[in-house]
Write an enzyme that holds these catalytic residues in place. Structure first.
Site, short mmCIF file in Angstrom:
data_model
loop_
_atom_site.label_atom_id
_atom_site.label_comp_id
_atom_site.label_asym_id
_atom_site.label_seq_id
_atom_site.Cartn_x
_atom_site.Cartn_y
_atom_site.Cartn_z
N LYS A 22 0.83 -1.21 0.00
CA LYS A 22 0.00 0.00 0.00
C LYS A 22 0.87 1.26 0.00
O LYS A 22 0.65 2.17 -0.80
CB LYS A 22 -0.89 0.01 1.25
N ASN A 23 1.86 1.30 0.89
CA ASN A 23 2.62 2.54 1.06
C ASN A 23 3.59 2.81 -0.09
O ASN A 23 4.23 3.85 -0.14
CB ASN A 23 3.36 2.53 2.40
N ARG A 92 -4.75 10.41 4.50
CA ARG A 92 -3.73 11.46 4.58
C ARG A 92 -2.75 11.40 3.41
O ARG A 92 -2.19 12.42 3.02
CB ARG A 92 -2.93 11.30 5.88
N CYS A 116 -4.71 12.36 13.34
CA CYS A 116 -5.30 11.06 13.04
C CYS A 116 -5.63 10.39 14.35
O CYS A 116 -5.46 10.98 15.41
CB CYS A 116 -4.37 10.23 12.16
N ARG A 121 -0.28 14.64 13.22
CA ARG A 121 0.66 14.20 12.16
C ARG A 121 0.87 15.37 11.23
O ARG A 121 0.21 15.50 10.21
CB ARG A 121 0.08 12.99 11.41
N ASP A 304 4.55 0.67 12.22
CA ASP A 304 3.38 0.02 11.64
C ASP A 304 3.25 -1.45 12.06
O ASP A 304 2.27 -2.10 11.70
CB ASP A 304 3.42 0.10 10.10
N ARG A 396 -8.82 -0.59 4.44
CA ARG A 396 -7.99 0.47 3.84
C ARG A 396 -6.61 -0.07 3.50
O ARG A 396 -6.02 0.37 2.53
CB ARG A 396 -7.82 1.63 4.85
C1 UD1 Z 1 4.28 6.79 6.56
C2 UD1 Z 1 3.35 5.60 6.40
C3 UD1 Z 1 2.80 5.18 7.76
C4 UD1 Z 1 3.93 4.95 8.76
C5 UD1 Z 1 4.87 6.15 8.79
C6 UD1 Z 1 6.10 5.91 9.66
C7 UD1 Z 1 2.41 5.94 4.21
C8 UD1 Z 1 1.22 6.26 3.38
N1 UD1 Z 1 2.25 6.00 5.53
O1 UD1 Z 1 3.50 7.87 7.06
O2 UD1 Z 1 2.05 3.98 7.57
O3 UD1 Z 1 3.39 4.74 10.03
O4 UD1 Z 1 5.34 6.47 7.47
O5 UD1 Z 1 6.81 4.83 9.17
O6 UD1 Z 1 3.46 5.60 3.69
N2 UD1 Z 1 6.61 14.43 10.78
C9 UD1 Z 1 6.69 15.77 11.08
N3 UD1 Z 1 6.47 16.67 10.07
C10 UD1 Z 1 6.20 16.27 8.79
C11 UD1 Z 1 6.13 14.91 8.51
C12 UD1 Z 1 6.34 14.02 9.52
O7 UD1 Z 1 6.94 16.15 12.21
O8 UD1 Z 1 6.03 17.14 7.93
C13 UD1 Z 1 6.86 13.44 11.84
C14 UD1 Z 1 5.62 12.61 12.14
O9 UD1 Z 1 4.76 13.25 13.06
C15 UD1 Z 1 6.24 11.34 12.71
C16 UD1 Z 1 7.53 11.21 11.91
O10 UD1 Z 1 7.78 12.49 11.35
O11 UD1 Z 1 6.58 11.52 14.06
C17 UD1 Z 1 7.48 10.21 10.79
O12 UD1 Z 1 6.36 10.47 9.96
P1 UD1 Z 1 6.37 10.15 8.40
O13 UD1 Z 1 7.54 9.27 8.10
O14 UD1 Z 1 6.23 11.42 7.66
O15 UD1 Z 1 5.05 9.32 8.23
P2 UD1 Z 1 4.08 9.34 6.99
O16 UD1 Z 1 4.87 9.50 5.72
O17 UD1 Z 1 2.95 10.26 7.24
#
Ligand code: UD1
Length: 417
Positions: A22-23, A92, A116, A121, A304, A396
């Site tokens: 999925k990701n 998201r 979420c 997030r 995850d 999902r």
């Molecule tokens: C992706 C995965 C999700 C997984 C996560 C962490 C997808 C669609 N989703 O989510 O399943 O749980 O990686 O492996 O691929 N952060 C910030 N600012 C930002 C972006 C992130 O502070 O602009 C922080 C987040 O709050 C979190 C950390 O960075 O603490 C990691 O998040 P991130 O790797 O961005 O997760 P996603 O890409 O949203």
């Protein structure tokens, strides 16, 4: 909303094939916007989130057809640049259209993803990165408004190796003028996946999978054909369910090299693991051993998989600690596992799970994708009937999980409502 009724306890046995990730599929679909042609994506799982991304691309003016896991995504007629609230609030990952739209069309309006189920997030790193590439970004009535003439390469240092920000910025930088260097980039296999798809379309990207990714922008990208990697989280979930039930399952069509941290922890919990070319055989022991887990960024243990591991540790001998370092509040499954009789205490981002000899079936509520799969594992381990409500969440991210588990001998049925 559908629910699952599970009768435990059972022992999973047999072989099962994992679906496409999925990701990986979601950002690669969004990346097709950069090409303005018809991209082919294979191994697309039949998931609600994949359908949401297809719907979003259609809202933007693209057209998508999906036939037996093969998606043809035509983005030659994109004429709308807005990702509406109604779609973004259900997924998201819709924010993945932001980078491609700004890079190719110079404008994007994407509803700001809210929090979420397990807390805030933010997407600040996506936005700061785009601004570093020269985009003008403002927040307007709950929407991210981004505009640019042509993005310009820049050096971007991410304060956190965010998967989403790394991918969004690689996509944007691939059509920017000049060179972009992303430092402290996320190293997840899904980042490599997007880079590989873009490179098939002519992008110039180096270092994906390491902490420094360099993108030399090109003027245009050609449509690509790409086959999605197997879902390492689905594979890990099935492996965890196998260990939880003392079973013996061969997970087929997976990438053991993407799963070292999870397989290590399962071994520490007493499982016997044998990896082959695209396969993992998991044999659970009679007794589950307690383990200590720290989630982190790849290649550390993935957040995850935290909920699923917690479920299986509910029946371990002794106490385990789970420290959640990626999403400190990601514990919505805790009260639900407790409804099955689990003994879990929470202190900030650390959960202590004291194993019990037996769990008891009960009605429980799914709150997000991975919490839901943890409740299924709990249900398989618990005596009597467990009803998991709101399996909408599991649909999902998992392709017909109940059918896969049924083939392994689980007593699980979907109740359609
Ligand atoms: C992706 C995965 C999700 C997984 C996560 C962490 C997808 C669609 N989703 O989510 O399943 O749980 O990686 O492996 O691929 N952060 C910030 N600012 C930002 C972006 C992130 O502070 O602009 C922080 C987040 O709050 C979190 C950390 O960075 O603490 C990691 O998040 P991130 O790797 O961005 O997760 P996603 O890409 O949203």
């Amino acid at each position: 909303m559908d629910s699952f009724v599970i009768r435990g306890t059972c022992r999973l046995e047999g072989a099962v094939r994992v679906s496409g990730a999925k990701n990986a599929v979601l950002p690669v679909m969004a990346a097709s916007i950069l090409t303005g042609g018809t991209c082919i994506l294979e191994n697309v799982p039949d998931l609600r989130d994949a359908k949401t991304m297809m719907q979003l691309l259609e809202v933007l003016g693209g057209s998508v057809s999906l036939d037996e896991g093969r998606a043809a995504i035509d983005t030659s007629r994109i004429d709308t640049f807005e990702a509406p609230y109604d779609l973004v609030r259900t997924m998201r990952a819709s924010v993945y259209v932001l980078g491609p739209l700004v890079a190719r069309y110079g404008k994007a309006r994407v509803s700001m993803p809210g929090g979420c189920a397990w807390g805030p997030r933010p997407v600040d790193l996506h936005l700061k990165g785009l601004m570093a590439l020269g985009a003008k970004v403002r927040i307007d009535h709950g929407y991210i408004d981004a505009t640019a003439d042509r993005l310009r390469g820049a050096e971007i240092i991410l304060s956190i190796p965010s998967v989403g920000a790394t991918i969004n910025l690689i996509m944007a930088a691939s059509l920017a003028e000049g060179t972009t260097v992303i430092e402290n980039a996320a190293r997840e296999p899904e980042v490599i996946e997007v880079a590989e798809a873009l490179k098939r379309g002519g992008a110039s990207i180096e270092g994906e999978g390491s902490s420094t990714v360099t993108v030399i922008g090109v003027n245009e990208l050609n449509p690509f054909t790409h086959r999605a990697i197997p879902d390492r989280i689905e594979a890990g979930t099935i492996a965890a369910a196998t260990v939880a039930t003392g079973g013996d399952v061969t997970v087929e069509g997976c990438r053991p090299d993407h799963m070292h941290a999870v397989l290590d922890v399962l071994e520490q919990a007493g499982a016997e693991i044998e990896t082959g070319e695209g396969t993992i055989r998991v044999k659970g022991a009679e007794e589950i051993r307690s383990v200590n887990i720290e989630t982190g960024f790849y290649p550390s243990f993935p957040t995850d998989m935290q909920a699923q591991m917690m479920a299986l540790l509910c029946k371990a001998a002794g106490a385990s600690t789970i420290s959640e370092h990626v999403y400190p509040d990601r514990f919505t499954h805790v009260p639900e596992l407790k409804r099955l009789g689990a003994s879990i205490t929470l202190d900030g981002n650390v959960a202590v799970v004291t194993g019990r000899d037996r769990l008891e079936g009960a009605p429980v509520m799914a709150t997000d994708i991975r919490a839901s799969s943890a409740l299924i594992i709990g249900g398989l381990m618990a005596e009597g009937e467990t009803k998991v409500l709101r399996v909408y969440h599991i649909d999902r991210g998992y392709e017909r999980i109940e059918e896969k588990l049924q083939r392994l001998g689980a007593d699980i049925v979907r109740i359609r409502e």
